[in-house]
Design a protein around this motif. Structure first.
Motif, PDB file in Angstrom:
ATOM      1  N   LYS A  60      -9.594   2.897  -2.279  1.00  0.00           N
ATOM      2  CA  LYS A  60     -10.579   3.643  -1.976  1.00  0.00           C
ATOM      3  C   LYS A  60      -9.856   4.649  -0.558  1.00  0.00           C
ATOM      4  O   LYS A  60     -10.092   6.023  -0.707  1.00  0.00           O
ATOM      5  N   LYS A  61      -9.081   3.965   0.031  1.00  0.00           N
ATOM      6  CA  LYS A  61      -8.544   4.531   1.304  1.00  0.00           C
ATOM      7  C   LYS A  61      -7.355   5.692   0.824  1.00  0.00           C
ATOM      8  O   LYS A  61      -7.263   6.565   1.496  1.00  0.00           O
ATOM      9  N   VAL A  62      -6.656   5.290  -0.075  1.00  0.00           N
ATOM     10  CA  VAL A  62      -5.544   5.959  -0.467  1.00  0.00           C
ATOM     11  C   VAL A  62      -6.104   7.423  -1.037  1.00  0.00           C
ATOM     12  O   VAL A  62      -5.779   8.480  -1.008  1.00  0.00           O
ATOM     13  N   GLU A  63      -7.116   7.230  -1.883  1.00  0.00           N
ATOM     14  CA  GLU A  63      -7.917   8.210  -2.578  1.00  0.00           C
ATOM     15  C   GLU A  63      -8.265   9.345  -1.551  1.00  0.00           C
ATOM     16  O   GLU A  63      -8.160  10.512  -1.929  1.00  0.00           O
ATOM     17  N   THR A  64      -8.888   8.745  -0.474  1.00  0.00           N
ATOM     18  CA  THR A  64      -9.203   9.885   0.731  1.00  0.00           C
ATOM     19  C   THR A  64      -8.267  10.219   1.509  1.00  0.00           C
ATOM     20  O   THR A  64      -8.417  11.112   2.244  1.00  0.00           O
ATOM     21  N   GLY A  65      -7.205   9.798   1.596  1.00  0.00           N
ATOM     22  CA  GLY A  65      -6.166   9.969   2.389  1.00  0.00           C
ATOM     23  C   GLY A  65      -6.211   9.270   3.615  1.00  0.00           C
ATOM     24  O   GLY A  65      -5.426   9.483   4.703  1.00  0.00           O
ATOM     25  N   VAL A  70       2.408   3.962   0.799  1.00  0.00           N
ATOM     26  CA  VAL A  70       3.430   3.252   1.531  1.00  0.00           C
ATOM     27  C   VAL A  70       2.839   1.703   2.148  1.00  0.00           C
ATOM     28  O   VAL A  70       2.966   0.818   1.711  1.00  0.00           O
ATOM     29  N   ASN A  71       1.688   2.553   3.118  1.00  0.00           N
ATOM     30  CA  ASN A  71       1.046   1.425   3.555  1.00  0.00           C
ATOM     31  C   ASN A  71       0.200   0.522   2.652  1.00  0.00           C
ATOM     32  O   ASN A  71       0.024  -0.764   2.980  1.00  0.00           O
ATOM     33  N   LEU A 115      10.956   6.508   0.396  1.00  0.00           N
ATOM     34  CA  LEU A 115      12.287   7.211   0.392  1.00  0.00           C
ATOM     35  C   LEU A 115      11.869   8.666  -0.235  1.00  0.00           C
ATOM     36  O   LEU A 115      12.554   9.655   0.203  1.00  0.00           O
ATOM     37  N   TYR A 116      10.847   8.767  -1.076  1.00  0.00           N
ATOM     38  CA  TYR A 116      10.787  10.128  -1.816  1.00  0.00           C
ATOM     39  C   TYR A 116       9.390  10.902  -1.343  1.00  0.00           C
ATOM     40  O   TYR A 116       8.949  12.025  -1.737  1.00  0.00           O
ATOM     41  N   THR A 117       8.375  10.117  -0.686  1.00  0.00           N
ATOM     42  CA  THR A 117       7.112  10.501  -0.459  1.00  0.00           C
ATOM     43  C   THR A 117       7.397  11.704   0.830  1.00  0.00           C
ATOM     44  O   THR A 117       7.823  11.168   1.813  1.00  0.00           O
ATOM     45  N   GLU A 118       6.862  12.842   0.873  1.00  0.00           N
ATOM     46  CA  GLU A 118       6.865  13.668   1.794  1.00  0.00           C
ATOM     47  C   GLU A 118       5.903  13.364   2.834  1.00  0.00           C
ATOM     48  O   GLU A 118       4.796  12.830   2.686  1.00  0.00           O
ATOM     49  N   THR A 119       6.379  13.630   4.318  1.00  0.00           N
ATOM     50  CA  THR A 119       5.473  13.365   5.438  1.00  0.00           C
ATOM     51  C   THR A 119       4.544  14.756   5.209  1.00  0.00           C
ATOM     52  O   THR A 119       5.059  15.695   4.855  1.00  0.00           O
ATOM     53  N   PRO A 120       3.555  14.579   6.342  1.00  0.00           N
ATOM     54  CA  PRO A 120       2.610  15.665   6.421  1.00  0.00           C
ATOM     55  C   PRO A 120       3.268  17.001   6.731  1.00  0.00           C
ATOM     56  O   PRO A 120       3.080  18.149   6.313  1.00  0.00           O
TER      57      PRO A 120
END
Length: 129
Positions: A60-65, A70-71, A115-120
């Motif tokens: 649920k929390k990943v879906e809403t951002g 990673v966390n 390693l590959y996910t962009e930060t905001p």
């Protein structure tokens, strides 16, 4: 969504609740959870109430951002690790081995995603110096 079998009938009610939570979700995390959850249900592998609640919360929390993938993987690595220790104490070695494997896979997924996910900021074109 990554599904092993599109018409799978869940045997474990806890895993069915996880599946229902992943329905219609777009994140890679939810898709991975949906597939792995079905594989584990087909193998008659249980899940602790704590880990079930954590997985559902993460989806649920990943879906809403509200939580990064990673966390979410880090949290699952810790939860499944705890479950593995509890299962060993109870003499449930098959369950413990699956939980230890899940802990390891989630720890590796966390590292890979980091390693590959962009930060905001990177998504806005601002690169680290």
């Amino acid at each position: 969504m990554f599904k092993v079998k599109s018409n799978h009938t869940f045997q474990n009610p806890m895993r069915q609740q996880i599946d229902q939570t992943t329905q219609g979700k777009k994140s890679d995390y939810a898709h991975a959870v949906g597939g792995v959850n079905q594989i584990l249900d087909r193998g008659n592998i249980g899940i602790s109430a704590r880990s079930q609640a954590s997985v559902i919360d993460n989806v649920k929390k990943v879906e809403t951002g509200a939580r990064s993938e990673v966390n979410a993987h880090q949290r699952e690595a810790l939860n499944f690790g705890r479950d593995a220790f509890e299962s060993v104490k109870k003499g449930q070695f098959k369950q413990a081995s699956v939980e230890a494997f899940g802990s390891t896979v989630n720890a590796l997924a966390s590292g890979y995603k980091s390693l590959y996910t962009e930060t905001p900021l990177e998504k806005r074109g601002i690169t680290p110096h």
